[in-house]
Structure formats: structure tokens, C-alpha cells
Design a protein around this motif. Sequence first.
Motif, mmCIF file in Angstrom:
data_model
loop_
_atom_site.group_PDB
_atom_site.id
_atom_site.type_symbol
_atom_site.label_atom_id
_atom_site.label_comp_id
_atom_site.label_asym_id
_atom_site.label_seq_id
_atom_site.Cartn_x
_atom_site.Cartn_y
_atom_site.Cartn_z
ATOM 1 N N PHE A 46 24.874 -42.590 -27.199
ATOM 2 C CA PHE A 46 26.396 -42.952 -28.022
ATOM 3 C C PHE A 46 26.375 -42.335 -29.338
ATOM 4 O O PHE A 46 27.282 -40.766 -29.144
ATOM 5 C CB PHE A 46 27.175 -43.754 -27.828
ATOM 6 N N MET A 47 25.469 -42.078 -29.959
ATOM 7 C CA MET A 47 25.565 -42.024 -30.766
ATOM 8 C C MET A 47 25.232 -40.478 -31.614
ATOM 9 O O MET A 47 25.506 -39.590 -32.263
ATOM 10 C CB MET A 47 24.075 -42.549 -31.870
ATOM 11 N N SER A 49 26.314 -38.389 -28.361
ATOM 12 C CA SER A 49 28.164 -38.124 -28.684
ATOM 13 C C SER A 49 28.558 -37.964 -29.766
ATOM 14 O O SER A 49 30.237 -37.007 -30.412
ATOM 15 C CB SER A 49 29.278 -39.245 -27.555
ATOM 16 N N CYS A 50 28.946 -38.813 -30.556
ATOM 17 C CA CYS A 50 29.386 -38.850 -31.844
ATOM 18 C C CYS A 50 29.270 -37.533 -32.462
ATOM 19 O O CYS A 50 30.426 -37.663 -33.275
ATOM 20 C CB CYS A 50 29.244 -40.763 -32.224
ATOM 21 N N VAL A 53 30.878 -35.035 -31.927
ATOM 22 C CA VAL A 53 32.543 -35.021 -31.956
ATOM 23 C C VAL A 53 32.618 -34.309 -33.674
ATOM 24 O O VAL A 53 34.038 -33.920 -33.613
ATOM 25 C CB VAL A 53 33.136 -36.582 -31.497
ATOM 26 N N VAL A 54 32.180 -34.765 -34.421
ATOM 27 C CA VAL A 54 32.043 -35.090 -35.750
ATOM 28 C C VAL A 54 31.519 -33.555 -35.902
ATOM 29 O O VAL A 54 32.641 -32.471 -36.428
ATOM 30 C CB VAL A 54 31.295 -35.871 -36.218
ATOM 31 N N TRP A 63 42.827 -35.455 -34.434
ATOM 32 C CA TRP A 63 42.189 -36.934 -35.147
ATOM 33 C C TRP A 63 43.085 -37.361 -35.003
ATOM 34 O O TRP A 63 42.565 -38.827 -34.863
ATOM 35 C CB TRP A 63 41.073 -35.733 -36.285
ATOM 36 N N CYS A 70 39.269 -43.840 -29.775
ATOM 37 C CA CYS A 70 38.183 -44.928 -30.535
ATOM 38 C C CYS A 70 38.611 -45.876 -31.075
ATOM 39 O O CYS A 70 37.661 -47.223 -30.889
ATOM 40 C CB CYS A 70 37.781 -44.477 -31.354
ATOM 41 N N TRP A 86 33.479 -47.351 -23.599
ATOM 42 C CA TRP A 86 33.636 -46.992 -25.345
ATOM 43 C C TRP A 86 33.031 -45.804 -25.253
ATOM 44 O O TRP A 86 33.214 -44.807 -25.831
ATOM 45 C CB TRP A 86 33.249 -47.790 -26.676
ATOM 46 N N ARG A 87 31.468 -45.709 -24.740
ATOM 47 C CA ARG A 87 30.511 -44.362 -24.360
ATOM 48 C C ARG A 87 31.322 -43.758 -23.562
ATOM 49 O O ARG A 87 31.245 -42.239 -23.901
ATOM 50 C CB ARG A 87 29.426 -44.875 -23.614
ATOM 51 N N VAL A 90 33.471 -41.700 -25.675
ATOM 52 C CA VAL A 90 33.537 -40.987 -27.673
ATOM 53 C C VAL A 90 32.668 -39.915 -25.907
ATOM 54 O O VAL A 90 32.979 -38.225 -26.747
ATOM 55 C CB VAL A 90 32.463 -41.548 -27.799
ATOM 56 N N ALA A 94 34.211 -35.774 -26.419
ATOM 57 C CA ALA A 94 32.680 -34.601 -27.381
ATOM 58 C C ALA A 94 32.806 -33.218 -26.078
ATOM 59 O O ALA A 94 32.061 -32.483 -26.034
ATOM 60 C CB ALA A 94 31.257 -34.974 -26.978
#
Length: 381
Positions: A46-47, A49-50, A53-54, A63, A70, A86-87, A90, A94
Motif C-alpha cells: 500500500f505504501m 502504491s502511495c 502515485v506521488v 488531484w 482517498c 482503500w488498497r 490507491v 497508481a
Amino acid sequence: MIEQSTVNKIRNIVFYVMFSIELVGMLYEKSSGTIPYQSYIFRVTFMMSCFVVVLTKHDLREWLVIAAICVLGFYCYRHTGRNDLWRVMVFTIACKDIDIKKALKYAFWVTFIGSLLIAFLSISGIYGDISLTEVYRKNEDPVTRYCFGFGHPNSLQTMAFVNTVLFVYVYNEFIKKYMYAVLLLLNGVVYYFSDSRTAFAVTVLFLIACFIYKMWPQFLHSYFYTVGCVFLYLFSFAFSMWAAFTADKTWWDYNIQHQVDAFLNGRIMSIYFDSLNRRGWAGSWSLFSDSISNEFFDMGWVRLYYWYGIIPATLIVILIFTLLLKCSQDKDVMTAYVIAFVAFYTIVEAHFVSDYIGRNFVLLIIGERMFRLCKKKEEST
């Protein structure tokens, strides 16, 4: 200042590491293995994927969409205590600027090789059951069906369906007409051992539809195929909702619900009687689900509403429908085929509705395309 090309390389590396973890986890789970520290692994992916995205470029409109998604995902997580939706959200975001063909080819080869490895380990006696002997259908005696390490014969045939759809979609431009007969034969061999009717029947219909399109690609300017996919998607959803709303009547003899449920081997009845407090039944659904609605049953569209609630599930249904309409507008027949036949299969099997992201390759397609809907017409052309 880091160049954008360097940022893109870092993003792609992180994406494929994360995607590889999800695919390997899916394969291990399909082999009936228990993944240790599963929640921690999911948090890591998950992190990642975040992070992807960033590192991906988005305009202001995108955005805002990401923020809204989100917020919804976080609220569902806090409300139910489960972070899988949520996973999924995101991860889908991604996929925006990922090379979709390359990612799907990668998904196919990892899934295909992994499936062969699971079967080999089972046949060689190293890991997994070759077959299972039990009562699979009501009013029948116990029979032996082969699963070759996948835990259940239906899982074996499902993986044959997944590999077939991925192969045809990724390599459609290079597939000769005779290859459809070869694929049909290979799936027939798997069916001979698994005796899993549903997945085999859907695979046959998918291959026939692809063959017809290969033979006559411009029939009615190809709208015949995409409009048919829209109707198949709508039927899949409508039938699932009918089943969910009438599941409490399946135990009555001789009514239509009972007869359809018998044809589906008790799948409709199970959403009512096999869920805690009958919460699989549509009459018990809530707007955002709850912490106790986490049982498993086969009907995938019903599970979507049961697990995640009316509002998130309906938004997902609308999004997929909108993308399907866009495929029709663009005459993108093969993508429409994939979405429609996966939706059709999800009526009776919930393979694609899972907390294992690696199960659902359609998320790649959705993520790569959904941000096009955010753009103005002149920007997307």
C-alpha cells in the motif's frame, strides 16, 4: 532538480516491485497457502502504491479526484476496519501512467509460470493436493476432481480462464485464427480434470466471441460487439442484484428462485444462509458495510456490495460502466470483451473481488483509463 525521466524510472521500479509482491501473494494464496504477516505485507505494498502515485504527474483536476477517492477509501477503512478497498483504490490510481500492455504481459507471464509451478509441485508430490474427493453438487455422490495444487477444482479452472483472457488480450494482434481452437482444446483438457462447468463455459463463450471478431472485425462498424458487451455487463449486474434481493426465497420449492439457485448449485442460497445475520442478503446491506460483513461466498457482485457497502460498490459499478461506454465510443472491442466477460464470470465466482490485488488484472485497465474521463474532450484526443 531530478529529471522527470529519472523520476519515471524510479516510479516504474517501485510499481513493478509492488506488483510482483501482489502477484506472488495471489499465487501462493491460490495454492491454499497461508501467507505469514499478511497484513504487514499489504501495508508495505500500500505504501509503495502511495509512493507511485506521488511520483506520477497529475493536474489539479486529477488531484481533486484522487483526494476524493482517498477520503472515501479512508472512511471505509475506519468504518469497517478493513483496508482492502482503500488498497485497491490507491493501486488503481497508481496505474495511471504505467505502460498497460507491458504490465499486462508481465502479469500474464508471472501468472502463467506461477500456475505451471503450482501444478508441477502438486504432481511431483512436493506441495499441494492433486485431487479432492467430496460432494461438489447437491444430490450427487462424492466424486474425485482434480485441482493440481490449487486447493479446489474451480480454482484450477478459474486460473485457466484468467490465463486465457490475459493471453488473448495481450497478444490479440499476433494470434492466428487457429490459435483459438488450440486455446479451446487446452481449456478443454483442464475441464476434463476439473469438471468445473462455469469457468469453462465462460471461457468457451469468450473464445467464440474473440474468434468472431477476428473473422469479421468491421461487422456493423464494430458497434455490434461493444454494444453487446454493454448489455452483457448490465445483465451481469442486474441478475446479481435480483439474486441478492430474492435470496431469502430460494428455500421455497418450485418457485423461480429455487430453480435458478439449483442450476447455480446453491450459490444464491449461500449468500443468505452462509453469512452472519443474513447480511449477504440485499435487505441487510448498509451504505458502507460494517466490520462483521466479511464472510466468503461465490457470487462476486453480491460480495462487492456485502463487503464494501452500497455507496462504494455502486460507484465502482458506475465507473466500470462508464469505461465500457468509452470503449464502445472508441470501438475498443477487446477491452470491452475483457471487462464484460470478467463481469459475467463474476456473477457466479468472486475471484476478482478479493483483498489480493494480484487476482484482478482489470484494475490495471481501469487505472490506466479512468483519468481520461477527467480530461476535456480536446485534451484526450
